[in-house]
Write a protein that holds these residues in place. Structure first.
Motif, short mmCIF file in Angstrom:
data_model
loop_
_atom_site.label_atom_id
_atom_site.label_comp_id
_atom_site.label_asym_id
_atom_site.label_seq_id
_atom_site.Cartn_x
_atom_site.Cartn_y
_atom_site.Cartn_z
N PHE A 200 0.84 -1.19 0.00
CA PHE A 200 0.00 0.00 0.00
C PHE A 200 0.88 1.25 0.00
CE2 PHE A 200 -3.08 -3.06 0.94
CZ PHE A 200 -4.35 -2.52 1.02
N ALA A 201 0.54 2.22 -0.83
CA ALA A 201 1.30 3.46 -0.88
C ALA A 201 1.27 4.19 0.46
CB ALA A 201 0.74 4.37 -1.98
N ALA A 202 0.16 4.07 1.18
CA ALA A 202 0.04 4.75 2.46
C ALA A 202 1.02 4.23 3.49
CB ALA A 202 -1.39 4.59 2.99
N ASP A 203 1.55 3.03 3.30
CA ASP A 203 2.50 2.45 4.25
C ASP A 203 3.95 2.80 3.93
OD1 ASP A 203 0.33 1.25 5.45
OD2 ASP A 203 0.58 -0.66 4.41
N MET A 204 4.21 3.44 2.80
CA MET A 204 5.57 3.77 2.40
C MET A 204 6.18 4.83 3.31
SD MET A 204 7.06 2.19 -0.16
CE MET A 204 8.21 3.39 -0.84
N PRO A 205 7.42 4.66 3.75
CA PRO A 205 8.10 5.72 4.51
C PRO A 205 8.46 6.87 3.59
CG PRO A 205 9.60 3.90 4.10
CD PRO A 205 8.26 3.46 3.59
N GLY A 206 8.87 7.99 4.16
CA GLY A 206 9.18 9.17 3.37
C GLY A 206 10.40 9.00 2.47
N ALA A 207 10.35 9.62 1.32
CA ALA A 207 11.45 9.54 0.35
C ALA A 207 12.74 10.12 0.92
CB ALA A 207 11.06 10.26 -0.94
N LYS A 208 12.64 11.19 1.69
CA LYS A 208 13.82 11.84 2.24
C LYS A 208 14.63 10.89 3.11
CE LYS A 208 15.26 15.87 4.96
NZ LYS A 208 14.81 17.08 5.70
N GLY A 209 13.94 10.15 3.96
CA GLY A 209 14.63 9.22 4.85
C GLY A 209 15.36 8.13 4.10
N ILE A 210 14.81 7.68 2.98
CA ILE A 210 15.45 6.64 2.17
C ILE A 210 16.76 7.17 1.60
CG2 ILE A 210 15.21 5.16 0.14
CD1 ILE A 210 12.15 5.26 0.65
N GLY A 211 16.72 8.38 1.04
CA GLY A 211 17.92 8.98 0.47
C GLY A 211 18.99 9.24 1.51
N GLN A 212 18.59 9.75 2.66
CA GLN A 212 19.55 10.03 3.72
C GLN A 212 20.21 8.75 4.23
OE1 GLN A 212 17.08 12.15 6.52
NE2 GLN A 212 17.72 14.16 5.75
N LEU A 213 19.43 7.69 4.37
CA LEU A 213 19.98 6.44 4.85
C LEU A 213 21.01 5.87 3.87
CD1 LEU A 213 20.06 4.20 6.95
CD2 LEU A 213 18.07 3.15 5.82
N ALA A 214 20.71 5.93 2.57
CA ALA A 214 21.66 5.44 1.57
C ALA A 214 22.96 6.24 1.65
CB ALA A 214 21.05 5.55 0.17
N ALA A 215 22.85 7.57 1.82
CA ALA A 215 24.04 8.41 1.91
C ALA A 215 24.85 8.09 3.16
CB ALA A 215 23.62 9.88 1.91
N GLU A 216 24.19 7.96 4.28
CA GLU A 216 24.89 7.67 5.53
C GLU A 216 25.61 6.33 5.45
OE1 GLU A 216 21.74 7.83 8.32
OE2 GLU A 216 21.50 10.02 8.20
N ARG A 217 24.96 5.35 4.86
CA ARG A 217 25.59 4.04 4.74
C ARG A 217 26.81 4.11 3.82
NH1 ARG A 217 20.11 0.28 4.06
NH2 ARG A 217 19.78 -0.09 6.30
N ALA A 218 26.71 4.86 2.72
CA ALA A 218 27.85 4.98 1.80
C ALA A 218 29.03 5.66 2.48
CB ALA A 218 27.43 5.75 0.56
N LEU A 219 28.78 6.73 3.23
CA LEU A 219 29.86 7.44 3.91
C LEU A 219 30.54 6.56 4.95
CD1 LEU A 219 28.23 10.96 4.35
CD2 LEU A 219 30.05 10.32 2.76
#
Length: 446
Positions: A200-219
């Motif tokens: 369900f689309a309503a259950d999706m977390p925010g796009a910002k958090g996904i991008g930030q997490l990918a960046a933090e993991r890469a760093l």
């Protein structure tokens, strides 16, 4: 009657007219939309729609499968004739055949499964905007040089029918966003990812958090070096720990057991995990991607224990493999339009532990925290295990620095008997396995 149900009825009718003794038919219709953003530019925008049909016919212990993406009456008739001709030339197999009428599923509450989002399909512009939000959030983190962001949506419906009287169908939806972030240059470049998907689309977390997490993991990967060679405890992060249980499930698959090509071939009724651990399959979890009311042969699905209190209690079976092994099907048949049924699991849960991942890091002392793996050499008969890995070195119970280009090895039968589980499995996943600590693994590095 839906259009897909009409197609399966037409296929069965054509099969009987062509001379089939029995048959089953599958019709699948789907829509998918995918957006890829790279270096701030739209790289891919794809949309696909289509309907596929598949027919399996059986004649005197022989079977054949055919499929097509053309659903005209002429194609259906030709498909049935070809399938019957192929079946007559196929090798005889005494174990193939449809379910008895008494075995098939007849009543289910499809609404309780919540497999289809009733909301509108996202437009390409909306999906692109979400992917760009993921990308911009990752690029806003200092030290990130490049981001690849993606968004995807799919809606699929299927209907299965057979000459034994079974007829049923359901739909699925999927929403997902993901990002891969890069840091560093040349041979010092490192990357990592983050992704989320929901029914369900309503259950999706925010796009910002996904991008930030990918960046933090890469760093966190910057400056990775090879770890030293030796025997150490290895902690499989929750992102990769499910692969270990996946190897167990593969070894308990009835198709492998029937061939004798599994390291668990003589383990039924034996301890394969530590006491207190169970592996539970539950195909009825609502809003989960692998849930289903019936299997690929029309049998009613149900919750079952594959491993209970550490003991292997049963194989994963469809009708044919069950007959080969002298057992009843566990309603685990899966199939596509062009292939016969084969055994496969759906939603899986491993018993969680009481400790957090940080607790296990402190407990392991000195060793390897694995967050990603590449390649694999798994001997399906002996269970010998070897995989390339990357992650973080743990020194005196604390994460010290990132590591890469190493290999971890052991034997799955021994490894799984030594697991210690954390409590960090994510609730929305189809396969819920927490981080797993295994001591005494062989590590090859510098």
């Amino acid at each position: 009657m839906t259009d897909l149900a009409r197609l399966t009825d037409a296929l069965l009718d054509a099969a009987k007219k062509a001379g089939a003794e029995s048959a089953d038919a599958l019709a699948v219709a789907g829509t998918s939309l995918a957006i890829d953003i790279r270096q701030g530019k739209l790289e891919t925008a794809e949309r696909s729609e289509g309907t596929e049909i598949g027919l399996r016919v059986l004649i005197g212990g022989r079977q054949a499968c055919v499929s097509a993406s053309d659903i005209s009456d002429t194609t259906i008739r030709t498909l049935a004739e070809r399938a019957v001709a192929m079946a007559k030339e196929a090798p005889s197999d005494p174990y193939v055949g449809l379910a008895d009428e008494s075995q098939i599923a007849r009543d289910w509450d499809l609404a309780a499964f919540e497999m289809t989002d009733p909301g509108a399909e996202p437009t390409a512009a909306e999906l692109e905007a979400a992917a760009r939000d993921v990308e911009s959030a990752a690029m806003a983190v200092d030290g990130i040089r490049q981001v690849e962001a993606s968004g995807a949506y799919s809606r699929r419906a299927m209907h299965l029918a057979a000459t034994n009287g079974f007829s049923g169908g359901y739909g699925r939806t999927s929403h997902s966003l993901s990002a891969v972030a890069f840091t560093g240059e040349g041979t010092a470049m490192e990357r990592d990812w983050a992704a989320e998907g929901r029914t369900f689309a309503a259950d999706m977390p925010g796009a910002k958090g996904i991008g930030q997490l990918a960046a933090e993991r890469a760093l966190q990967r910057a400056g990775a070096t090879k770890p030293k060679t030796g025997t150490f405890p290895v902690l499989f992060d929750e992102r990769v720990a499910s692969s270990l249980i996946g190897h167990l499930l593969s070894a308990a698959n009835g198709a492998a057991v029937a061939r004798g090509a599994t390291w668990l071939r003589d383990a039924l009724g034996q301890q394969v995990l530590p006491a207190g651990f169970s592996v539970i399959e539950d195909p009825h979890r609502p809003r989960i991607s692998a849930s289903r009311p019936f299997d690929g042969e029309g049998l009613p699905t149900k919750r079952r224990a594959i491993v209970e209190n550490g003991v292997l209690t049963g194989w994963t079976l469809d009708l044919a493999t069950g007959r080969k092994l002298g057992m009843a099907s566990t309603a685990n048949a899966a199939r596509g339009v062009s292939s016969p049924p084969s055994p496969a699991t759906s939603n899986i849960d491993l018993t969680p532990g009481a400790l957090t991942r940080d607790d296990l890091i402190a407990q392991m002392g000195t060793g390897l925290l694995v967050t990603s793996m590449i390649g694999s050499t798994i001997n399906p008969t002996t269970g010998d295990y070897s995989r390339g890995a990357a992650g973080f070195w743990v020194q005196n119970g604390q994460i010290s620095h990132p590591v890469n280009e190493c290999t971890i090895a052991g034997n799955l039968r021994d490894m799984l008997m030594r697991i210690v589980a954390a409590n960090d499995a994510r609730a929305h996943l189809s396969t819920r396995v927490p981080s797993l600590l295994i001591d005494g693994m062989t590590l090859a590095g510098a």
